[in-house]
Design a protein around this motif. Structure first.
Motif, PDB file in Angstrom:
ATOM      1  N   GLY A   1     -22.141   2.874  24.760  1.00  0.00           N
ATOM      2  CA  GLY A   1     -23.019   1.949  24.377  1.00  0.00           C
ATOM      3  C   GLY A   1     -24.944   2.146  24.661  1.00  0.00           C
ATOM      4  N   TRP A   2     -25.458   1.667  24.337  1.00  0.00           N
ATOM      5  CA  TRP A   2     -26.901   1.437  24.418  1.00  0.00           C
ATOM      6  C   TRP A   2     -27.686   0.889  25.424  1.00  0.00           C
ATOM      7  CZ3 TRP A   2     -29.123   5.975  22.052  1.00  0.00           C
ATOM      8  CH2 TRP A   2     -28.615   6.682  21.536  1.00  0.00           C
TER       9      TRP A   2
ATOM     10  N   ARG B   1     -30.901  -7.499  19.213  1.00  0.00           N
ATOM     11  CA  ARG B   1     -29.281  -6.697  19.792  1.00  0.00           C
ATOM     12  C   ARG B   1     -29.074  -6.418  18.504  1.00  0.00           C
ATOM     13  NH1 ARG B   1     -28.767  -9.784  23.249  1.00  0.00           N
ATOM     14  NH2 ARG B   1     -28.757  -8.411  25.303  1.00  0.00           N
TER      15      ARG B   1
ATOM     16  N   ALA C   1     -28.406  -2.743  16.838  1.00  0.00           N
ATOM     17  CA  ALA C   1     -26.743  -2.251  16.853  1.00  0.00           C
ATOM     18  C   ALA C   1     -26.457  -2.556  15.467  1.00  0.00           C
ATOM     19  CB  ALA C   1     -25.825  -3.714  17.214  1.00  0.00           C
ATOM     20  N   ASP C   2     -26.756  -2.232  14.465  1.00  0.00           N
ATOM     21  CA  ASP C   2     -26.530  -2.326  12.618  1.00  0.00           C
ATOM     22  C   ASP C   2     -27.239  -0.861  12.034  1.00  0.00           C
ATOM     23  OD1 ASP C   2     -25.419  -2.688  10.056  1.00  0.00           O
ATOM     24  OD2 ASP C   2     -28.085  -3.246   9.556  1.00  0.00           O
TER      25      ASP C   2
ATOM     26  N   VAL D   1     -23.101   0.190  15.756  1.00  0.00           N
ATOM     27  CA  VAL D   1     -22.565  -0.520  16.710  1.00  0.00           C
ATOM     28  C   VAL D   1     -21.887  -2.023  16.782  1.00  0.00           C
ATOM     29  CG1 VAL D   1     -22.963   1.656  18.371  1.00  0.00           C
ATOM     30  CG2 VAL D   1     -23.954  -0.085  18.393  1.00  0.00           C
ATOM     31  N   ALA D   2     -21.123  -1.873  17.750  1.00  0.00           N
ATOM     32  CA  ALA D   2     -21.355  -4.095  17.515  1.00  0.00           C
ATOM     33  C   ALA D   2     -22.686  -4.050  18.736  1.00  0.00           C
ATOM     34  CB  ALA D   2     -19.622  -4.255  18.272  1.00  0.00           C
ATOM     35  N   PRO D   3     -23.234  -5.587  18.316  1.00  0.00           N
ATOM     36  CA  PRO D   3     -23.772  -6.449  18.986  1.00  0.00           C
ATOM     37  C   PRO D   3     -23.906  -6.360  20.586  1.00  0.00           C
ATOM     38  CG  PRO D   3     -23.423  -7.455  17.149  1.00  0.00           C
ATOM     39  CD  PRO D   3     -22.341  -6.252  17.411  1.00  0.00           C
TER      40      PRO D   3
ATOM     41  N   ALA E   1     -22.869  -3.854  22.758  1.00  0.00           N
ATOM     42  CA  ALA E   1     -22.548  -1.966  22.833  1.00  0.00           C
ATOM     43  C   ALA E   1     -24.228  -1.579  22.975  1.00  0.00           C
ATOM     44  CB  ALA E   1     -21.913  -1.410  21.457  1.00  0.00           C
ATOM     45  N   VAL E   2     -24.511  -2.607  23.093  1.00  0.00           N
ATOM     46  CA  VAL E   2     -26.570  -3.163  22.977  1.00  0.00           C
ATOM     47  C   VAL E   2     -27.152  -4.132  24.380  1.00  0.00           C
ATOM     48  CG1 VAL E   2     -29.004  -2.776  22.297  1.00  0.00           C
ATOM     49  CG2 VAL E   2     -27.299  -2.369  20.312  1.00  0.00           C
TER      50      VAL E   2
END
Length: 291
Positions: free
Chosen positions: A57-58, A90, A94-95, A99-101, A103-104
């Motif tokens: 993730g981030w 977020r 994420a978009d 990644v999925a939100p 993951a941020v």
């Protein structure tokens, strides 16, 4: 990722060994750009870095005013990022990062800086640490075993020392790059950067030396009650002004009323501190304490 007023840096870091920045990629950012353009600029180096990596993730270090838990910022009182104020950053990032939100995650940039120094820099081994960053503003982090403390009687409001005052005025009107430059111009009549002022002080310019010393003594005096209440066993100082450590250390130490053995140290990681801190915050779940 580390987001600044004019840059964004993406890095690949193993949270299990957060002191090791494996890959780093930076890019300029126009903080006055329109919303979509700015969001693309913020995400661009991350997309490149992640193209050939599988990431957990981030963890993103963001300047304030920003609500790290909500993932939104007002950026009130600062001349930057107005086009993304109030949006769900977020979801937007994420978009663009694919990644999925969930993951941020976000962490305040000054807090990330402090956590980075605690994890693998000048704060290693400190139980209770205060980190101060000196530049265009004054950032701060109050940490217990690497966990942020933002509330309670031992820290200023929200753990933010820029909310303190000096002689009835906001602290940053005395201690910041703009404030030091203004004070120097009033004395010398010259337009100089803080780096130039510190160089002049180092070379024996009495007025430059007094401008810097006055600001640092005032900062130390404002911080001293909170350093004592917090029971800090180490104070770490970073940011652009700390590059002139040989000039600022003595007056800052005097303002804090620390003797030569007092644990006041210069930050060690430089621009990598918030990257290391963001990774460490991810690994720890960005714990917060109230003490």
């Amino acid at each position: 990722m580390d987001v600044g007023g004019g840059h964004v840096t993406a890095a690949l870091v193993d949270p299990g060994s957060a002191g090791d920045v494996l890959v780093e990629r930076g890019a300029p950012v126009d903080p006055h750009a329109a919303r979509d353009e700015l969001l693309e600029q913020l995400a661009a180096p991350g997309r490149v870095l992640a193209a050939h990596q599988t990431l957990a993730g981030w963890s993103i270090a963001m300047p304030g005013p920003f609500d790290a838990e909500a993932g939104t910022g007002t950026f009130a009182g600062v001349d930057k990022f107005r086009s993304i104020a109030g949006i769900d950053l977020r979801a937007a990032l994420a978009d663009r990062l694919g990644v999925a939100p969930a993951a941020v995650r976000f962490v305040n940039d000054a807090v990330a800086y402090g956590i980075g120094e605690w994890a693998s820099g000048a704060g290693v081994g400190a139980r209770r640490m205060v980190c101060i960053t000196l530049g265009t503003g004054v950032g701060s982090a109050f940490l217990v075993d690497g966990a942020e403390v933002r509330s309670g009687p031992t820290v200023p409001e929200a753990g933010e020392v820029h909310r303190l005052s000096i002689d009835g005025h906001p602290l940053e009107e005395t201690v910041s790059s703009p404030a030091i430059r203004l004070a120097d111009r009033a004395r010398s009549g010259r337009e100089r950067t803080v780096e130039e002022i510190c160089a002049a002080a180092r070379a024996g310019d009495r007025e430059a030396r007094e401008v810097v010393a006055s600001a640092m003594r005032a900062l130390g005096a404002a911080l001293r009650p909170w350093v004592e209440r917090f029971g800090a066993d180490r104070v770490v100082v970073g940011g652009s002004i700390a590059r002139s450590w040989d000039v600022i250390e003595a007056p800052l130490r005097a303002g804090l009323a620390l003797d030569e053995d007092g644990d006041l140290v210069r930050a060690a990681l430089g621009s990598r501190a918030p990257l290391v801190g963001a990774a460490s915050a991810w690994a720890s779940g960005a714990r917060r304490l109230s003490r």
